[in-house]
Design an enzyme around this catalytic site. Structure first.
Site, mmCIF file in Angstrom:
data_model
loop_
_atom_site.group_PDB
_atom_site.id
_atom_site.type_symbol
_atom_site.label_atom_id
_atom_site.label_comp_id
_atom_site.label_asym_id
_atom_site.label_seq_id
_atom_site.Cartn_x
_atom_site.Cartn_y
_atom_site.Cartn_z
ATOM 1 N N ASP A 178 -6.658 3.641 -3.509
ATOM 2 C CA ASP A 178 -7.022 3.391 -2.202
ATOM 3 C C ASP A 178 -8.527 3.527 -1.606
ATOM 4 O O ASP A 178 -8.668 2.871 -0.686
ATOM 5 C CB ASP A 178 -5.975 4.331 -1.082
ATOM 6 C CG ASP A 178 -6.234 5.871 -1.615
ATOM 7 O OD1 ASP A 178 -6.830 6.372 -2.586
ATOM 8 O OD2 ASP A 178 -5.679 6.823 -0.758
ATOM 9 N N ARG A 179 -9.076 4.479 -2.160
ATOM 10 C CA ARG A 179 -10.550 4.742 -1.756
ATOM 11 C C ARG A 179 -11.268 3.342 -2.321
ATOM 12 O O ARG A 179 -12.115 3.034 -1.574
ATOM 13 C CB ARG A 179 -11.012 6.019 -2.470
ATOM 14 C CG ARG A 179 -10.310 7.171 -1.747
ATOM 15 C CD ARG A 179 -10.702 8.441 -2.606
ATOM 16 N NE ARG A 179 -12.081 8.909 -2.775
ATOM 17 C CZ ARG A 179 -12.787 9.681 -3.551
ATOM 18 N NH1 ARG A 179 -11.884 10.290 -4.301
ATOM 19 N NH2 ARG A 179 -14.012 9.952 -3.300
ATOM 20 N N GLY A 236 1.072 4.712 -0.081
ATOM 21 C CA GLY A 236 0.144 5.843 0.377
ATOM 22 C C GLY A 236 1.053 7.070 0.256
ATOM 23 O O GLY A 236 2.363 7.129 0.158
ATOM 24 N N ASP A 282 0.954 -1.261 -0.066
ATOM 25 C CA ASP A 282 -0.188 -0.065 -0.047
ATOM 26 C C ASP A 282 1.076 1.180 0.146
ATOM 27 O O ASP A 282 1.528 1.688 0.935
ATOM 28 C CB ASP A 282 -0.985 0.155 1.037
ATOM 29 C CG ASP A 282 -1.885 1.189 1.548
ATOM 30 O OD1 ASP A 282 -1.645 2.109 0.273
ATOM 31 O OD2 ASP A 282 -2.106 1.304 2.502
ATOM 32 N N ARG A 329 3.463 7.319 3.613
ATOM 33 C CA ARG A 329 4.319 6.123 3.980
ATOM 34 C C ARG A 329 3.931 5.040 3.149
ATOM 35 O O ARG A 329 2.825 4.753 2.783
ATOM 36 C CB ARG A 329 4.209 5.905 5.458
ATOM 37 C CG ARG A 329 3.062 5.568 5.972
ATOM 38 C CD ARG A 329 2.881 4.906 7.403
ATOM 39 N NE ARG A 329 1.542 4.780 7.760
ATOM 40 C CZ ARG A 329 1.405 4.004 8.941
ATOM 41 N NH1 ARG A 329 2.723 3.740 9.703
ATOM 42 N NH2 ARG A 329 0.380 4.060 9.560
#
Length: 252
Positions: free
Chosen positions: A102-103, A8, A6, A11
């Protein structure tokens, strides 16, 4: 086993999925030497069969992570790009790829876990809000600066707002540091409350509110309604996606 990534804004988070469980996990801020740190850490991990990643960052950081994965496991990541529909969730965007992956994956997790209908709020660099109905339809959402980015924006655009210490959230602040922190955090809380009120009629009247992101636990007590904290929603949604899209011989 599947290594989930992931990427982001703040991070990188990662986890090794074995069956339904994360047996190893970790995170690095982007100011670290990602390629070196990751390859050193992953050299001591069991080797996954696949690597599946979701990214909202630039190609250079994706490449650094891919280089580390190649060194440690001799595997290339498969990057998930936001689809129009997958895993029971349909995307409200006319141009599906413009919705942050991510959403989308957080909604995949919510739908798979039986939390729909719900409002999903993610509190990080940005504050994102999405409405997901009981049938897995994404009804749309809002995007705003997160509370810390709001504060940085005020500091960057003013000459005399220069607090000497981090502020505390208070009902009525009597100094600049507390006033800035209180205003930005409460603005985000109010935006979440307003979005839930606006989305509620299309979500059956009383949707569950879930909160994720790095600052979710700070914002949660400021909200005047019940909240479900959902850590690692993106990784969990990515796990659902990876299992759903597994090659025929691959059973994770």
């Amino acid at each position: 086993m599947i290594l989930l990534l992931d990427l982001g804004n703040t991070r990188l988070k990662f986890a090794l999925l074995d069956g339904d469980d994360f047996i190893r996990r970790g995170a690095f801020a982007w100011d670290a030497d990602i390629a070196h740190e990751l390859s050193a850490l992953w050299n001591g991990w069991p080797s996954p069969r696949r690597i599946v990643g979701a990214s909202v960052v630039d190609a250079a950081r994706e490449t650094a992570v891919a280089v580390a994965a190649g060194k440690a496991f001799d595997l290339e990541p498969t990057w998930v790009r936001t689809p129009a529909q997958a895993c029971g969730v349909s995307n409200a965007y006319a141009e599906p790829q413009r919705l942050g992956v991510d959403r989308f994956l957080a909604m995949v997790d919510a739908f798979a876990a039986g939390r729909a209908p719900c409002v999903l709020a993610s509190v990080g660099t940005a504050l994102t809000l999405d409405a997901l109905d009981a049938d897995g339809r994404h009804l749309g959402g809002w995007i705003a600066p997160g509370p810390l980015l709001m504060q940085q924006s005020v500091l960057g655009a003013t000459a005399q707002v220069r607090p000497e210490h981090p502020g505390t959230v208070r009902d009525l602040a009597d100094n600049t540091a507390d006033g800035l922190a209180s205003g930005c955090w409460q603005a985000c809380a109010a935006l979440v409350e307003r979005f839930v009120d606006r989305a509620a009629p299309q979500l059956g009247g009383a949707p569950r509110l879930t909160l994720g992101g790095g600052d979710a636990d700070v914002l949660a007590p400021m909200l005047d309604r019940d909240v479900t904290l959902v850590p690692d929603a993106v990784l969990r949604g990515l796990a659902v996606w990876a299992r759903t899209h597994a090659p025929a011989p691959d059973i994770a």
